[in-house]
Design an enzyme around this catalytic site. Sequence first.
Site, PDB file in Angstrom:
ATOM      1  N   SER A  46     -28.560 -27.881   0.283  1.00  0.00           N
ATOM      2  CA  SER A  46     -29.455 -26.575  -0.151  1.00  0.00           C
ATOM      3  C   SER A  46     -31.414 -27.583   0.161  1.00  0.00           C
ATOM      4  CB  SER A  46     -29.825 -27.093  -1.771  1.00  0.00           C
ATOM      5  OG  SER A  46     -30.002 -26.731  -3.078  1.00  0.00           O
ATOM      6  N   TYR A  99     -28.050 -31.278 -10.463  1.00  0.00           N
ATOM      7  CA  TYR A  99     -27.655 -30.818  -8.735  1.00  0.00           C
ATOM      8  C   TYR A  99     -28.687 -31.191  -7.521  1.00  0.00           C
ATOM      9  CZ  TYR A  99     -27.555 -26.316  -6.121  1.00  0.00           C
ATOM     10  OH  TYR A  99     -27.322 -25.837  -4.756  1.00  0.00           O
TER      11      TYR A  99
HETATM   12  N1  NAD Z   1     -27.191 -19.433  -3.302  1.00  0.00           N
HETATM   13  C1  NAD Z   1     -28.304 -20.018  -2.414  1.00  0.00           C
HETATM   14  O1  NAD Z   1     -29.800 -18.945  -2.347  1.00  0.00           O
HETATM   15  C2  NAD Z   1     -27.667 -21.282  -1.966  1.00  0.00           C
HETATM   16  C3  NAD Z   1     -29.121 -22.504  -2.260  1.00  0.00           C
HETATM   17  C4  NAD Z   1     -29.075 -23.195  -1.487  1.00  0.00           C
HETATM   18  C5  NAD Z   1     -27.376 -24.064  -2.331  1.00  0.00           C
HETATM   19  N2  NAD Z   1     -26.707 -23.024  -1.960  1.00  0.00           N
HETATM   20  C6  NAD Z   1     -25.006 -23.606  -2.205  1.00  0.00           C
HETATM   21  O2  NAD Z   1     -24.249 -22.883  -1.461  1.00  0.00           O
HETATM   22  C7  NAD Z   1     -23.006 -23.399  -1.574  1.00  0.00           C
HETATM   23  C8  NAD Z   1     -22.318 -21.308  -2.165  1.00  0.00           C
HETATM   24  O3  NAD Z   1     -23.652 -21.300  -2.673  1.00  0.00           O
HETATM   25  P1  NAD Z   1     -23.451 -19.077  -3.288  1.00  0.00           P
HETATM   26  O4  NAD Z   1     -24.160 -18.992  -3.301  1.00  0.00           O
HETATM   27  O5  NAD Z   1     -22.316 -18.414  -2.373  1.00  0.00           O
HETATM   28  O6  NAD Z   1     -22.776 -19.686  -5.124  1.00  0.00           O
HETATM   29  P2  NAD Z   1     -21.185 -19.399  -5.579  1.00  0.00           P
HETATM   30  O7  NAD Z   1     -22.002 -19.396  -7.056  1.00  0.00           O
HETATM   31  O8  NAD Z   1     -21.273 -17.415  -5.387  1.00  0.00           O
HETATM   32  O9  NAD Z   1     -20.237 -19.058  -5.476  1.00  0.00           O
HETATM   33  C9  NAD Z   1     -19.291 -20.451  -5.707  1.00  0.00           C
HETATM   34  C10 NAD Z   1     -18.028 -20.397  -5.760  1.00  0.00           C
HETATM   35  O10 NAD Z   1     -17.672 -21.639  -5.813  1.00  0.00           O
HETATM   36  C11 NAD Z   1     -16.371 -21.728  -6.663  1.00  0.00           C
HETATM   37  N3  NAD Z   1     -16.027 -23.069  -7.733  1.00  0.00           N
HETATM   38  C12 NAD Z   1     -17.257 -22.851  -8.433  1.00  0.00           C
HETATM   39  N4  NAD Z   1     -16.252 -24.665  -8.504  1.00  0.00           N
HETATM   40  C13 NAD Z   1     -14.988 -24.686  -7.958  1.00  0.00           C
HETATM   41  C14 NAD Z   1     -14.285 -25.494  -7.628  1.00  0.00           C
HETATM   42  N5  NAD Z   1     -14.185 -26.844  -8.671  1.00  0.00           N
HETATM   43  N6  NAD Z   1     -13.622 -25.194  -6.912  1.00  0.00           N
HETATM   44  C15 NAD Z   1     -13.342 -24.816  -6.046  1.00  0.00           C
HETATM   45  N7  NAD Z   1     -14.207 -23.347  -6.128  1.00  0.00           N
HETATM   46  C16 NAD Z   1     -15.365 -23.381  -6.990  1.00  0.00           C
HETATM   47  C17 NAD Z   1     -17.074 -20.296  -7.627  1.00  0.00           C
HETATM   48  O11 NAD Z   1     -15.759 -19.373  -8.238  1.00  0.00           O
HETATM   49  C18 NAD Z   1     -17.701 -19.798  -6.255  1.00  0.00           C
HETATM   50  O12 NAD Z   1     -16.504 -18.731  -6.291  1.00  0.00           O
HETATM   51  C19 NAD Z   1     -22.714 -24.016  -3.144  1.00  0.00           C
HETATM   52  O13 NAD Z   1     -22.380 -24.970  -2.631  1.00  0.00           O
HETATM   53  C20 NAD Z   1     -24.211 -24.256  -3.440  1.00  0.00           C
HETATM   54  O14 NAD Z   1     -25.286 -25.206  -3.704  1.00  0.00           O
HETATM   55  C21 NAD Z   1     -26.407 -22.156  -2.502  1.00  0.00           C
END
Ligand code: NAD
Length: 258
Positions: free
Chosen positions: A145, A158
Amino acid sequence: MQRLRDKVAIITGAGRGIGFAAAQAFIREGAKVVIAEINEELGRGAEKKLRATGGEAVFVRTDCSNSADVQGLMVRTEKLYGGLHVLYNNASVFLNKLDGPVSDLAEETWAKVLAVNLNSVFLCCKYGIPLMIRSGGGSVINTGSSASVMGIPGCDAYTATKGATVALTRSMAVEFGPRKVRVNCICPAGIETEMVKASNLDNPNFDAAYFFKRAPLGRFGTPEEVANLALFLASDESSYLNGAIIRADGGITVAPIS
Ligand SMILES: NC(=O)c1ccc[n+]([C@@H]2O[C@H](COP(=O)([O-])OP(=O)(O)OC[C@H]3O[C@@H](n4cnc5c(N)ncnc54)[C@H](O)[C@@H]3O)[C@@H](O)[C@H]2O)c1
């Protein structure tokens, strides 16, 4: 030519957001995709949508922070598809309102965030990498991230998990490279998903006007833009990338403060 033909991929948290976009991209390029998702409704929905395109996808309900679930996921994947070539550790939580500065952080919140965001990577690699090695090698894609590379107030749990994921990526790259398993990490930021809604848009302290002025591209990214990078890392086109930490953030983390 299909870039992931004959490859088997597990994507954690592929029920929505970046994980689902990656599942769509991987399937388009010929992979068989296992959706390892904790949320039954999201997982089934994703499986249905992916299969409707003619793709080979299966939902295996998995809490990636639970050892028995992860072991079951690997057994099921091997039984269904005979091996594993791509492990995309994408699932995480951002516990809006509960996460915060260490001084205010409940021990249960710390434990929960570490379990889902970091223990999950450990467990999926612990039980997935031996299967990858038996399958002739492969690609592990971890997820950091902006919090991996800069200090962000209000989310110390986080941040700790995302920093550790980057460090673990480097050590696993060195450890498993000789066994034909490459390990790289994507660090997204500002990608328009439910998580960014929780961490930014629903946060009363988030100043959208300032964000868009400061972001070099002046916009959020899309899940597909991160999925394209994951596709590259999953494919043999990235065969000389190992231990790479790649930012997918439109330049947000390198922009000067204005
Ligand atoms: N969206 C952003 O701007 C952003 C920024 C930095 C990092 N990230 C990282 O990218 C990745 C995806 O993020 P996103 O924005 O698509 O998030 P999101 O919240 O839309 O999707 C996350 C998914 O993970 C699933 N999940 C949660 N806990 C779980 C578990 N214990 N076992 C299995 N599945 C589980 C959720 O149900 C969801 O479907 C994450 O690792 C997040 O930290 C995203």
